[in-house]
Structure formats: structure tokens, C-alpha cells
Design an enzyme around this catalytic site. Structure first.
Site, PDB file in Angstrom:
ATOM      1  N   HIS A 156      -4.455 -17.832 -46.297  1.00 14.15           N
ATOM      2  CA  HIS A 156      -4.102 -19.158 -45.763  1.00 14.15           C
ATOM      3  C   HIS A 156      -5.324 -19.962 -45.351  1.00 14.15           C
ATOM      4  O   HIS A 156      -5.254 -21.178 -45.208  1.00 14.15           O
ATOM      5  CB  HIS A 156      -3.156 -18.995 -44.577  1.00 14.15           C
ATOM      6  CG  HIS A 156      -1.800 -18.519 -44.987  1.00 14.15           C
ATOM      7  ND1 HIS A 156      -0.717 -19.352 -45.126  1.00 14.15           N
ATOM      8  CD2 HIS A 156      -1.366 -17.288 -45.348  1.00 14.15           C
ATOM      9  CE1 HIS A 156       0.322 -18.663 -45.537  1.00 14.15           C
ATOM     10  NE2 HIS A 156      -0.041 -17.399 -45.679  1.00 14.15           N
ATOM     11  N   ASP A 364     -10.477 -26.496 -43.186  1.00 13.22           N
ATOM     12  CA  ASP A 364      -9.091 -26.066 -43.014  1.00 13.22           C
ATOM     13  C   ASP A 364      -8.559 -25.572 -44.353  1.00 13.22           C
ATOM     14  O   ASP A 364      -8.836 -26.196 -45.384  1.00 13.22           O
ATOM     15  CB  ASP A 364      -8.241 -27.264 -42.546  1.00 13.22           C
ATOM     16  CG  ASP A 364      -7.153 -26.851 -41.572  1.00 13.22           C
ATOM     17  OD1 ASP A 364      -6.700 -25.702 -41.643  1.00 13.22           O
ATOM     18  OD2 ASP A 364      -6.768 -27.693 -40.744  1.00 13.22           O
TER      19      ASP A 364
HETATM   20  P1  ADQ Z   1      -2.974 -23.554 -38.783  1.00 16.13           P
HETATM   21  O1  ADQ Z   1      -4.424 -23.392 -38.583  1.00 16.13           O
HETATM   22  O2  ADQ Z   1      -2.114 -23.203 -37.639  1.00 16.13           O
HETATM   23  O3  ADQ Z   1      -2.453 -22.788 -40.068  1.00 16.13           O
HETATM   24  P2  ADQ Z   1      -1.757 -26.102 -39.814  1.00 16.13           P
HETATM   25  O4  ADQ Z   1      -1.624 -25.939 -41.271  1.00 16.13           O
HETATM   26  O5  ADQ Z   1      -2.097 -27.492 -39.427  1.00 16.13           O
HETATM   27  O6  ADQ Z   1      -2.824 -25.144 -39.162  1.00 16.13           O
HETATM   28  O7  ADQ Z   1      -0.381 -25.721 -39.164  1.00 16.13           O
HETATM   29  C1  ADQ Z   1      -0.146 -25.895 -37.803  1.00 16.13           C
HETATM   30  C2  ADQ Z   1       1.346 -25.871 -37.557  1.00 16.13           C
HETATM   31  O8  ADQ Z   1       1.562 -25.772 -36.162  1.00 16.13           O
HETATM   32  C3  ADQ Z   1       2.007 -27.146 -38.045  1.00 16.13           C
HETATM   33  O9  ADQ Z   1       3.240 -26.823 -38.616  1.00 16.13           O
HETATM   34  C4  ADQ Z   1       2.180 -27.955 -36.757  1.00 16.13           C
HETATM   35  O10 ADQ Z   1       3.296 -28.784 -36.730  1.00 16.13           O
HETATM   36  C5  ADQ Z   1       2.348 -26.863 -35.729  1.00 16.13           C
HETATM   37  N1  ADQ Z   1       1.870 -27.351 -34.435  1.00 16.13           N
HETATM   38  C6  ADQ Z   1       0.619 -27.701 -34.101  1.00 16.13           C
HETATM   39  N2  ADQ Z   1       0.601 -28.157 -32.839  1.00 16.13           N
HETATM   40  C7  ADQ Z   1       1.857 -28.118 -32.380  1.00 16.13           C
HETATM   41  C8  ADQ Z   1       2.483 -28.444 -31.153  1.00 16.13           C
HETATM   42  N3  ADQ Z   1       1.820 -28.939 -30.131  1.00 16.13           N
HETATM   43  N4  ADQ Z   1       3.791 -28.233 -31.042  1.00 16.13           N
HETATM   44  C9  ADQ Z   1       4.478 -27.740 -32.066  1.00 16.13           C
HETATM   45  N5  ADQ Z   1       3.958 -27.404 -33.252  1.00 16.13           N
HETATM   46  C10 ADQ Z   1       2.672 -27.583 -33.406  1.00 16.13           C
HETATM   47  C11 ADQ Z   1      -3.036 -21.895 -41.040  1.00 16.13           C
HETATM   48  C12 ADQ Z   1      -4.293 -22.426 -41.739  1.00 16.13           C
HETATM   49  C13 ADQ Z   1      -4.006 -23.795 -42.350  1.00 16.13           C
HETATM   50  C14 ADQ Z   1      -2.813 -23.685 -43.305  1.00 16.13           C
HETATM   51  C15 ADQ Z   1      -1.635 -22.987 -42.638  1.00 16.13           C
HETATM   52  C16 ADQ Z   1      -0.522 -22.670 -43.643  1.00 16.13           C
HETATM   53  O11 ADQ Z   1      -5.380 -22.508 -40.829  1.00 16.13           O
HETATM   54  O12 ADQ Z   1      -5.134 -24.287 -43.031  1.00 16.13           O
HETATM   55  O13 ADQ Z   1      -2.417 -24.989 -43.679  1.00 16.13           O
HETATM   56  O14 ADQ Z   1      -2.026 -21.751 -42.057  1.00 16.13           O
HETATM   57  O15 ADQ Z   1      -1.020 -21.985 -44.750  1.00 16.13           O
END
Ligand code: ADQ
Length: 504
Positions: A156, A364
Site C-alpha cells: 500500500h 504517499d
Molecule cells: P493512509 O496512509 O492511512 O493509507 P489514505 O490513503 O489517505 O492514507 O487513507 C486514509 C483514510 O483514513 C481515508 O479513508 C480517510 O478518510 C481516513 N481518515 C483520515 N483522517 C480521518 C479522520 N479524521 N476521521 C475519519 N477518517 C479519517 C495507506 C497508504 C496510502 C494508501 C492507503 C490505501 O499510506 O498511500 O492510499 O493505505 O492503500
């Protein structure tokens, strides 16, 4: 249809009214359709740890199987090697990496133990799909326990170039273990090519074409499978009553001001301090935005017990304090930081109420927030996405305003452009972005990966069958007096740890 076995550090939830991201939604859908097992850490610690009971909960056709960890294992495996060595190196932050051999050994041990707990649950025709940097060597351990079926891995997070990844003392061992999978998946072509480059430069590997790479006597299919979200469902969230309440709450505080939003786990890879600096530069260079634009940064604390994360939190609070001190007015707070999580529907409402999303990670894998923001917009009055070129999402979301997050002056300029963008241009960009995220969803990501895995397995089986036929022919010739001896290792019943397809 084969049963699907998913292994990831954290498991579930299957019904995602709560805070599940795209990963959980995509996997949950696939599991619900196919039936299967989702295996991982319970999130709890006990004295027995991974040796303790395997907890199984049944939800329809799906089993959620979890084990605990000991506090010491968690410290070395999760907080230690995974999050203080692998996470920073994979995000190109070798300056923050902290490698301890003892922790790397415990990481290996946990992987072995997880494989041994998984083993009794496996059937030969299962599709086994391992997720993320916590479990890179798991495939090798699963193969060692005798499983010869389909085995896939998805990373990921980014996969950096060899010059970066080789700074990790354990890198060769880890990458080599990834050759035990039939298919290794990455978020982008750049990550996939970096992996292939590692194999060719460090293991004298060869690219065979069509995604296949051969190295260290094994063949693996390496591909880019960009993860998506459940776009339709997220759009429904954004018009739910809960989202509506949040929308009105936020808009009533804003009055006629514009809202810029950032939503991230509080993590140094997300570039949050530079984002705040860019917003400060906006207020400096374009003073017409004072009292007219606000930044809301939602950043739930994660890994708060790791030093680098605690420091980041302090830095952000200081930065926000200074910006608010200099520019704030009695009736206007320029920057607000919230460190709490929101339920998905509430989050969708916040996205919809925001005129600009500032998604500026320094690195990311994908970044699902960029996709969620687009899904949540009002098609008749959509907001603007400002997106870092270093998010995997930038490889697909071309109509976003793409920025270099290290250049805060550029980010400020682009923010200004986003805040001023006319409706017609906003609609044009949004329509194109919405099309992209509607085509590449969580489900299509899952289907794409599993389809490739099934094909890779079929090719490996075909190759093995062919080898068996060749071996039989050689044997027959030998017993009937022909002189060619049978080759070692072509008996066909060896475990082929890496797929061995034949290429045209
Ligand atoms: P993350 O590093 O966690 O994921 P991201 O892809 O942006 O990053 O996903 C974060 C998730 O958490 C999103 O669904 C977002 O809505 C949720 N989230 C963030 N803050 C929140 C809050 N305050 N309340 C509720 N929900 C919140 C890892 C990798 C990424 C990759 C994903 C999926 O680092 O690059 O995109 O896995 O493969």
C-alpha cells in the site's frame, strides 16, 4: 470460485458505517462475494500473544480470524521495525529511519508465527492475498509450510528506488522473500518499476516482458494496481442527513469565507507542516485572503507513542499558533487543527462544505482522501483538488492542480488559483476526475489484482505440467536406452515457490 484469504495487520470491519477506508471497503466487498477468511492482529495484547487462542468470528460467508500480540512483540514488530524502519524508508525518509537488528529478527519471527497460525486454515485451492509492509516475508513462510496455491502480495505504501531502499540493512532479505509470491502489486508504475529495478540491479534479475521478472531463480509477476474507493457509496454518504448536518455547521461558521481542508492521519509523510507554511504564504502574498479563507486540518493522532510523531504534533501546534497569532481576528481563526476522527458520513459532509482540498503529502502510496474529496462534491458547484505530485493518486488524477509540496510559494500560488477558479473550470475538472474515480474503484482494484493472480497461477500450473511431461518423456527415453539423463528439480512435484511461466 476459489475462497479468498486476506491477511493484513488490522482486520475488518466488514460493515463499514464507521471509519473504514478504501482498503477495508474493497476487501470487504470481495470477501462478502467470494466468502473466505480475513486474518490479522486483533488489536489487543496478551501475555501469550501470537501463541494465544485464534479468535474466529463468522459474518455470513466470511470468517474474521485474529490473534493477539505480546506487548514486547508489538513494540519490536509494529512500533519498531514496521513503523520506525520500514515506514520511513519506504516514504524516502531515511533520515528518520531507526534500524535495530533485534527488531528485524522479531519482525521475521512474527511473520513465521502468523504463517504457522494461518496454515491449518488454508486449503489448496485458496487465493491467498497478503497486504502491506508488515507482512512482506509472510509469503515465504506460507510456502515453507507447504502451500502451493495462489499467493499474492500488495504494497500500500511506495516502493522507493534501490538507492533508497538499500539503506535498510534488511532490504535484500525482504525483497528476496517477495519472490515467493505469484503476483506482487504496487500502487503505481513508478513503484512497480522501482521493485523491478531492485531485482535487476541487486539480484541480476531480468525483465521478461508482460510484467514478469526473473531473479534469484524465481519468476514473479509485478504489476501496478492503483487502489480506489467505493465512489458511489461515498457520494451517497455526502448527501446523507449526518453529512448535511456537518455541512451546515461548517458553512455557518464560515459565512462567506472559503474553506480549505486537509484530512490526514497525523504522519510526517503527509507534509502537514509545509501545508501550513503554504497557507501562511498565501496570507502573506495574497492579503485579500485574510479573513476570507480558512484552513481546517483534520489530523487524528496515529502512532503517538513513536517519537517522530509526537514531535510532529508539537511542530504543528506551534505553527498553527503562530499563524493564528499573527493573522487571527476576534471573529476569524485562520487555521484550525482537529486531532479527532470523524465517522465517514460526517467526513463526507466536511469535504462537501470545503471549497478546496489541500492534499500535499511529501510521499504517499495512493492517498484516498484525494478520491474521497472528489466523490463527495456537489456536481453543480464542485470544489478544487490541489494534489501533490508525490501522491500515487497524481498518476491518475491529472485534472487536479498538481503541486510540488516542497515549494511552498508554488503551493500558495496554486491555492490562490484554486480559490479564484471559475465555476465552468471547476466543473470541467471535477467531471474528468469523477470519471477517473468511478472507473477505478475499490472493487475494480480487487478484481484486477485477483484476476491477475488467477492467471499467474494458471500459467505456473501449466508450466509445471509441461515440465512433468518433459520429465516423463526424458525418463521414458532413459529407460528405453536413450542417453539423455533426467534433470534434477524437474519432477513437477517440487514446490515452486515463485511462479514459473513460459514466455513466448
Ligand atoms: P493512509 O496512509 O492511512 O493509507 P489514505 O490513503 O489517505 O492514507 O487513507 C486514509 C483514510 O483514513 C481515508 O479513508 C480517510 O478518510 C481516513 N481518515 C483520515 N483522517 C480521518 C479522520 N479524521 N476521521 C475519519 N477518517 C479519517 C495507506 C497508504 C496510502 C494508501 C492507503 C490505501 O499510506 O498511500 O492510499 O493505505 O492503500
Amino acid at each position: 470460485m476459489s475462497r479468498l484469504i486476506v491477511i493484513s495487520n488490522r482486520v475488518g470491519p466488514l460493515n463499514d458505517e464507521g471509519k473504514a477506508g478504501g482498503l477495508a471497503v474493497g476487501l470487504a466487498d470481495a470477501l462478502r462475494q467470494r466468502g473466505g477468511i480475513w486474518f490479522g492482529w486483533s488489536g489487543g495484547t496478551t501475555e501469550e500473544g501470537t501463541h494465544g487462542p485464534l479468535r474466529i468470528e463468522n459474518e455470513g460467508k466470511v470468517k474474521l480470524a485474529t490473534v493477539d500480540m505480546t506487548e514486547a512483540d508489538l513494540d519490536a514488530f509494529y512500533r519498531g521495525f514496521a513503523n520506525q524502519a520500514l515506514w520511513p524508508v519506504f516514504h524516502y525518509r531515511i533520515d528518520l529511519a531507526n534500524y535495530e537488528r533485534r527488531q528485524a529478527e522479531i519482525y521475521e519471527r512474527i511473520n513465521e508465527r502468523i504463517a504457522s497460525r494461518l496454515n491449518p486454515l488454508l486449503e489448496s485451492d485458496d487465493l491467498v492475498w497478503v497486504h502491506d509492509y508488515h507482512f512482506m516475508p509472510l509469503g515465504e513462510n506460507i510456502r515453507a509450510s507447504g502451500f502451493t496455491g495462489a499467493l499474492g502480495f500488495f504494497l500500500h505504501v511506495p516502493f522507493p528506488p534501490p538507492e533508497v531502499i538499500t539503506t535498510l540493512p534488511h532490504a535484500h532479505r525482504l525483497v528476496r522473500s517477495m519472490l515467493s509470491y505469484d503476483v506482487v502489486g504496487f500502487q503505481t508504475k513508478i513503484d512497480r518499476d522501482n521493485f523491478a529495478h531492485f531485482l535487476t540491479s541487486e539480484f541480476n534479475g531480468v525483465e521478461l516482458g508482460d510484467g514478469w521478472v526473473e531473479a534469484a531463480g524465481r519468476r514473479v509477476h509485478a504489476g501496478a494496481f492503483p487502489i480506489g474507493i467505493d465512489t458511489e457509496r461515498f457520494a451517497e454518504f455526502a448527501v446523507s442527513p449526518e453529512a448535511g448536518r456537518r455541512y451546515h455547521q461548517l458553512r455557518s461558521v464560515l459565512r462567506d469565507r472559503k474553506q480549505i481542508i486537509g484530512v490526514d492521519r497525523l504522519d510526517y509523510s503527509k507534509g502537514i507542516p509545509d501545508r501550513l507554511r503554504a497557507f501562511r504564504r498565501l496570507l502573506e502574498d495574497y492579503p485579500e485572503n485574510r479573513d476570507k479563507a480558512s484552513l481546517l486540518q483534520v489530523a487524528p493522532v496515529s502512532r503517538g507513542d513513536v517519537d517522530a510523531y509526537a514531535e510532529l504534533r508539537r511542530e504543528l501546534e506551534e505553527l498553527a499558533g503562530r499563524i493564528n497569532g499573527v493573522y487571527g481576528l476576534l471573529h476569524w481563526t485562520p487555521v484550525r487543527i482537529m486531532t479527532r476522527g470523524f465517522a465517514r458520513k460526517a467526513l463526507a459532509g466536511l469535504y462537501r462544505a470545503s471549497h478546496v482540498a489541500l492534499v500535499t503529502p511529501l510521499r504517499d502510496g495512493m492517498n484516498l482522501v484525494a478520491k474521497e474529496y472528489i466523490a463527495a462534491q456537489d456536481p453543480d458547484d464542485p470544489g478544487v483538488l490541489v494534489l501533490s505530485r508525490f501522491a500515487g493518486a497524481a498518476a491518475e488524477m491529472h485534472e487536479a492542480l498538481i503541486v510540488n509540496p516542497y515549494d511552498i510559494t508554488e503551493v500558495a500560488e496554486v491555492l490562490q488559483r484554486a480559490l479564484q477558479m471559475p465555476l465552468a473550470e471547476r466543473k470541467r475538472r471535477w467531471n474528468a476526475l469523477h470519471k477517473t474515480i468511478s472507473q477505478g474503484t475499490a472493487v475494480s482494484w480487487c478484481d484486477g489484482f485477483l484476476g491477475t493472480l488467477e492467471t499467474a497461477l494458471a500459467r505456473r500450473r501449466e508450466t509445471q505440467a509441461q515440465r512433468q511431461r518433459d520429465a516423463d518423456t526424458t525418463q521414458t527415453k532413459a529407460t528405453t536406452g536413450a542417453t539423455t539423463p533426467a534433470k534434477n528439480g524437474t519432477s513437477g512435484d517440487e514446490i515452486a515457490p515463485g511462479p514459473l511461466p513460459t514466455h513466448a
